[in-house]
Motif scaffolding. Structure first.
Motif, PDB file in Angstrom:
ATOM      1  N   GLU A 130       0.860  -1.177   0.000  1.00  0.00           N
ATOM      2  CA  GLU A 130       0.000   0.000   0.000  1.00  0.00           C
ATOM      3  C   GLU A 130       0.898   1.229   0.000  1.00  0.00           C
ATOM      4  OE1 GLU A 130      -3.378   2.048   2.801  1.00  0.00           O
ATOM      5  OE2 GLU A 130      -2.973  -0.074   2.997  1.00  0.00           O
ATOM      6  N   TYR A 131       0.653   2.105  -0.926  1.00  0.00           N
ATOM      7  CA  TYR A 131       1.447   3.321  -1.030  1.00  0.00           C
ATOM      8  C   TYR A 131       0.597   4.490  -0.575  1.00  0.00           C
ATOM      9  CZ  TYR A 131       4.058   7.212  -2.930  1.00  0.00           C
ATOM     10  OH  TYR A 131       4.739   8.375  -3.069  1.00  0.00           O
ATOM     11  N   VAL A 132       1.103   5.239   0.369  1.00  0.00           N
ATOM     12  CA  VAL A 132       0.397   6.413   0.868  1.00  0.00           C
ATOM     13  C   VAL A 132       1.259   7.626   0.536  1.00  0.00           C
ATOM     14  CG1 VAL A 132      -0.527   7.569   2.897  1.00  0.00           C
ATOM     15  CG2 VAL A 132      -0.638   5.087   2.719  1.00  0.00           C
ATOM     16  N   ARG A 133       0.672   8.538  -0.179  1.00  0.00           N
ATOM     17  CA  ARG A 133       1.401   9.743  -0.550  1.00  0.00           C
ATOM     18  C   ARG A 133       1.086  10.815   0.483  1.00  0.00           C
ATOM     19  NH1 ARG A 133       0.843  13.015  -6.193  1.00  0.00           N
ATOM     20  NH2 ARG A 133       2.428  14.552  -5.703  1.00  0.00           N
ATOM     21  N   PHE A 134       2.099  11.442   0.986  1.00  0.00           N
ATOM     22  CA  PHE A 134       1.896  12.493   1.980  1.00  0.00           C
ATOM     23  C   PHE A 134       2.893  13.601   1.726  1.00  0.00           C
ATOM     24  CE2 PHE A 134       5.279  10.018   3.738  1.00  0.00           C
ATOM     25  CZ  PHE A 134       6.073  10.920   4.411  1.00  0.00           C
ATOM     26  N   GLU A 135       2.570  14.742   2.294  1.00  0.00           N
ATOM     27  CA  GLU A 135       3.495  15.856   2.238  1.00  0.00           C
ATOM     28  C   GLU A 135       3.475  16.556   3.583  1.00  0.00           C
ATOM     29  OE1 GLU A 135       1.205  19.519   0.294  1.00  0.00           O
ATOM     30  OE2 GLU A 135       1.381  17.795  -1.053  1.00  0.00           O
ATOM     31  N   GLU A 136       4.582  17.079   3.978  1.00  0.00           N
ATOM     32  CA  GLU A 136       4.684  17.749   5.264  1.00  0.00           C
ATOM     33  C   GLU A 136       4.151  19.159   5.146  1.00  0.00           C
ATOM     34  OE1 GLU A 136       8.352  17.439   7.350  1.00  0.00           O
ATOM     35  OE2 GLU A 136       8.733  15.439   6.562  1.00  0.00           O
ATOM     36  N   ILE A 137       3.481  19.598   6.193  1.00  0.00           N
ATOM     37  CA  ILE A 137       2.913  20.943   6.225  1.00  0.00           C
ATOM     38  C   ILE A 137       3.593  21.692   7.361  1.00  0.00           C
ATOM     39  CG2 ILE A 137       0.818  22.285   6.584  1.00  0.00           C
ATOM     40  CD1 ILE A 137      -0.735  19.853   5.631  1.00  0.00           C
ATOM     41  N   SER A 138       4.052  22.864   7.058  1.00  0.00           N
ATOM     42  CA  SER A 138       4.675  23.665   8.106  1.00  0.00           C
ATOM     43  C   SER A 138       3.627  24.591   8.697  1.00  0.00           C
ATOM     44  CB  SER A 138       5.849  24.465   7.550  1.00  0.00           C
ATOM     45  OG  SER A 138       5.361  25.365   6.579  1.00  0.00           O
ATOM     46  N   ILE A 139       3.680  24.771  10.020  1.00  0.00           N
ATOM     47  CA  ILE A 139       2.718  25.619  10.709  1.00  0.00           C
ATOM     48  C   ILE A 139       3.450  26.873  11.173  1.00  0.00           C
ATOM     49  CG2 ILE A 139       1.208  25.790  12.710  1.00  0.00           C
ATOM     50  CD1 ILE A 139       0.850  22.797  12.566  1.00  0.00           C
TER      51      ILE A 139
END
Length: 119
Positions: free
Chosen positions: A72-81
């Motif tokens: 299973e491939y989950v694509r994510f990206e980091e979000i800066s706050i």
């Protein structure tokens, strides 16, 4: 002397014949008991083997939807706050929120009546 020998032989046969019959009956019952349990054990083993074979066949018929190499491939990206942005949204669940109380219900006290429990 012949009479005493005949009497001894007669008493011996009267004792020996019933003892032999009892021993033979016990031996026959033991053999039948052993045979019955052996047959029951064989039937149980056959039923177990048949059930395991059908389970194994069912497992072979079931096929996996995904292969072993599939994942299973989950694509994510980091979000800066940023520092000025709130970290918790205002619509989040508040554990200490006080709900309004019900005011239109009438109170009725339930008394314990020992007389009804003695019956």
């Amino acid at each position: 002397m012949e009479f005493l020998g005949f009497l001894f032989l007669l008493v011996l046969l009267l004792i020996l014949i019933p003892v032999v019959r009892v021993v033979y009956t016990v031996w026959r019952m033991k053999r039948q008991f052993t045979r019955t349990f052996r047959q029951a054990s064989e039937q149980q083993q056959q039923a177990y083997d048949k059930a395991n074979k059908s389970n194994a066949d069912a497992r072979k018929q079931r096929r996996k939807v995904f292969g072993k190499s599939d994942g299973e491939y989950v694509r994510f990206e980091e979000i800066s706050i940023a520092d000025n942005e709130p970290t918790v949204p205002e619509t989040s669940f508040d554990k200490n929120k006080v709900e309004p109380r019900i005011s239109d219900a009438e109170f009725e006290e339930i008394l314990y009546n020992k007389r009804h429990t003695d019956e």
